[in-house]
Design a protein around this motif. Structure first.
Motif, mmCIF file in Angstrom:
data_model
loop_
_atom_site.group_PDB
_atom_site.id
_atom_site.type_symbol
_atom_site.label_atom_id
_atom_site.label_comp_id
_atom_site.label_asym_id
_atom_site.label_seq_id
_atom_site.Cartn_x
_atom_site.Cartn_y
_atom_site.Cartn_z
ATOM 1 N N GLN A 126 -68.635 55.636 2.784
ATOM 2 C CA GLN A 126 -69.042 56.472 4.243
ATOM 3 C C GLN A 126 -67.995 57.889 3.450
ATOM 4 N N ASP A 127 -68.120 58.963 3.821
ATOM 5 C CA ASP A 127 -66.740 59.942 3.445
ATOM 6 C C ASP A 127 -66.351 59.892 2.128
ATOM 7 N N GLY A 128 -66.189 59.327 0.947
ATOM 8 C CA GLY A 128 -66.067 59.016 -0.568
ATOM 9 C C GLY A 128 -65.040 57.773 0.132
ATOM 10 N N ASP A 129 -65.109 56.764 0.934
ATOM 11 C CA ASP A 129 -64.477 56.120 0.857
ATOM 12 C C ASP A 129 -65.597 54.517 0.532
ATOM 13 N N CYS A 130 -64.702 53.512 0.674
ATOM 14 C CA CYS A 130 -65.737 51.730 1.151
ATOM 15 C C CYS A 130 -65.130 51.412 1.792
ATOM 16 N N ILE A 131 -65.633 50.912 2.852
ATOM 17 C CA ILE A 131 -65.640 49.916 4.169
ATOM 18 C C ILE A 131 -66.416 48.948 4.046
ATOM 19 N N PHE A 132 -65.268 48.205 3.412
ATOM 20 C CA PHE A 132 -65.580 46.553 4.145
ATOM 21 C C PHE A 132 -65.463 46.028 4.627
ATOM 22 N N GLY A 133 -66.346 45.055 4.732
ATOM 23 C CA GLY A 133 -66.564 44.221 5.923
ATOM 24 C C GLY A 133 -66.341 42.805 5.814
ATOM 25 N N GLU A 134 -66.049 41.813 6.323
ATOM 26 C CA GLU A 134 -66.000 39.871 5.204
ATOM 27 C C GLU A 134 -66.034 39.224 6.972
ATOM 28 N N VAL A 135 -66.574 38.212 6.773
ATOM 29 C CA VAL A 135 -66.519 36.955 7.615
ATOM 30 C C VAL A 135 -65.848 35.572 6.815
ATOM 31 N N ARG A 136 -65.447 35.271 7.127
ATOM 32 C CA ARG A 136 -64.199 33.824 6.518
ATOM 33 C C ARG A 136 -63.354 32.721 7.599
ATOM 34 N N ASP A 137 -63.919 31.673 7.369
ATOM 35 C CA ASP A 137 -63.593 31.314 9.053
ATOM 36 C C ASP A 137 -64.072 31.578 9.750
ATOM 37 N N GLY A 138 -64.862 32.224 10.461
ATOM 38 C CA GLY A 138 -65.121 32.721 12.000
ATOM 39 C C GLY A 138 -64.225 33.251 12.310
ATOM 40 N N SER A 139 -63.678 34.596 11.449
ATOM 41 C CA SER A 139 -62.842 35.430 11.841
ATOM 42 C C SER A 139 -63.862 36.959 11.307
ATOM 43 N N ALA A 140 -63.205 38.214 11.283
ATOM 44 C CA ALA A 140 -63.791 38.714 10.944
ATOM 45 C C ALA A 140 -62.107 40.128 9.916
ATOM 46 N N TYR A 141 -62.744 40.960 9.568
ATOM 47 C CA TYR A 141 -61.975 41.697 9.128
ATOM 48 C C TYR A 141 -62.303 42.749 8.342
ATOM 49 N N VAL A 142 -61.634 43.507 8.317
ATOM 50 C CA VAL A 142 -62.316 44.876 7.878
ATOM 51 C C VAL A 142 -61.247 46.078 7.272
ATOM 52 N N THR A 143 -61.235 46.439 5.981
ATOM 53 C CA THR A 143 -60.265 47.361 5.284
ATOM 54 C C THR A 143 -61.498 48.739 4.599
ATOM 55 N N VAL A 144 -61.120 49.363 4.430
ATOM 56 C CA VAL A 144 -61.020 51.255 3.894
ATOM 57 C C VAL A 144 -60.518 50.862 2.250
ATOM 58 N N LEU A 145 -61.298 51.017 1.459
ATOM 59 C CA LEU A 145 -60.800 51.268 -0.081
ATOM 60 C C LEU A 145 -61.331 52.610 -1.038
ATOM 61 N N PRO A 146 -60.804 52.958 -2.030
ATOM 62 C CA PRO A 146 -61.075 53.742 -2.711
ATOM 63 C C PRO A 146 -62.975 53.481 -2.942
ATOM 64 N N VAL A 147 -63.349 54.224 -3.796
ATOM 65 C CA VAL A 147 -65.100 54.515 -4.340
ATOM 66 C C VAL A 147 -64.924 53.794 -5.457
ATOM 67 N N LEU A 148 -65.501 52.925 -6.131
ATOM 68 C CA LEU A 148 -65.068 52.916 -7.575
ATOM 69 C C LEU A 148 -66.165 53.922 -8.133
ATOM 70 N N SER A 149 -65.611 54.220 -9.577
ATOM 71 C CA SER A 149 -66.432 54.922 -10.617
ATOM 72 C C SER A 149 -67.723 55.043 -10.430
ATOM 73 N N ASP A 150 -67.899 54.278 -10.184
ATOM 74 C CA ASP A 150 -69.920 53.639 -10.334
ATOM 75 C C ASP A 150 -70.315 54.627 -8.835
ATOM 76 N N GLY A 151 -69.742 54.682 -7.953
ATOM 77 C CA GLY A 151 -69.984 55.626 -6.740
ATOM 78 C C GLY A 151 -70.396 53.874 -5.907
ATOM 79 N N GLY A 152 -70.343 52.667 -5.765
ATOM 80 C CA GLY A 152 -70.397 51.680 -5.441
ATOM 81 C C GLY A 152 -69.433 51.331 -4.634
ATOM 82 N N CYS A 153 -69.606 49.753 -4.393
ATOM 83 C CA CYS A 153 -68.569 49.792 -3.651
ATOM 84 C C CYS A 153 -68.171 47.757 -4.392
ATOM 85 N N PHE A 154 -68.842 47.384 -4.734
ATOM 86 C CA PHE A 154 -68.179 45.854 -5.772
ATOM 87 C C PHE A 154 -68.957 46.392 -6.980
#
Length: 157
Positions: A126-154
């Motif tokens: 999203q607009d040059g950043d990766c917005i990550f979301g995770e569900v673990r053990d019944g909790s949700a987490y969201v963080t913003v990290l830089p885009v990788l050099s290949d243009g993806g997030c993973f």
């Protein structure tokens, strides 16, 4: 003759010890950055010119604040109903939060050996950043990290 004779250090041993001492003294100053006139911030106070982790300056809204808030809400609802949802449900939560369908990268539901994973993660650019979301053990987490050099997030997807 005395069986307890004191050994004399040999010339190579003395030279080696002196070399180690010089190296230790030399390395002990590697982290020194000189004197500063500023005092370190007290507990709960940020250093001048820096923001606390996970926060933005008060006068500047975070670039993705509305989108990350919506994602936290959707993933939170999902985590409340299922402590470990499948990848499809996490992708649907991203879409419900406002991400374009088909642009969301989702982690695998099972390991290569067929075991259940500990968490489901997804991300979208999203607009040059990766917005990550995770569900673990019944909790949700969201963080913003830089885009990788290949243009993806993973890595590897």
């Amino acid at each position: 003759m005395n069986p307890r004779r004191r050994a004399r250090p040999t010339l190579p041993a003395v030279g080696l010890a002196a070399g180690f001492l010089a190296l230790a003294v030399g390395l002990s100053g590697c982290g020194w950055q000189g004197e500063t006139s500023e005092e370190p911030p007290s507990a709960g106070e940020a250093a001048p010119g820096s923001a606390t982790p996970g926060s933005a300056p008060a006068d500047t809204p975070a670039p993705h604040a509305a989108l990350t808030e919506a994602l936290e809400s959707e993933l939170g609802k999902l985590a409340d109903s299922d402590s470990l949802p499948d990848g499809e449900a996490v992708g649907a939560a991203f879409t419900a939060a406002g991400f374009t369908p088909g642009t969301v990268e989702v982690s695998a539901d099972t390991t290569p050996t067929g075991l259940e994973v500990d968490s489901i993660q997804a991300a979208a650019v999203q607009d040059g950043d990766c917005i990550f979301g995770e569900v673990r053990d019944g909790s949700a987490y969201v963080t913003v990290l830089p885009v990788l050099s290949d243009g993806g997030c993973f890595v590897g997807n």
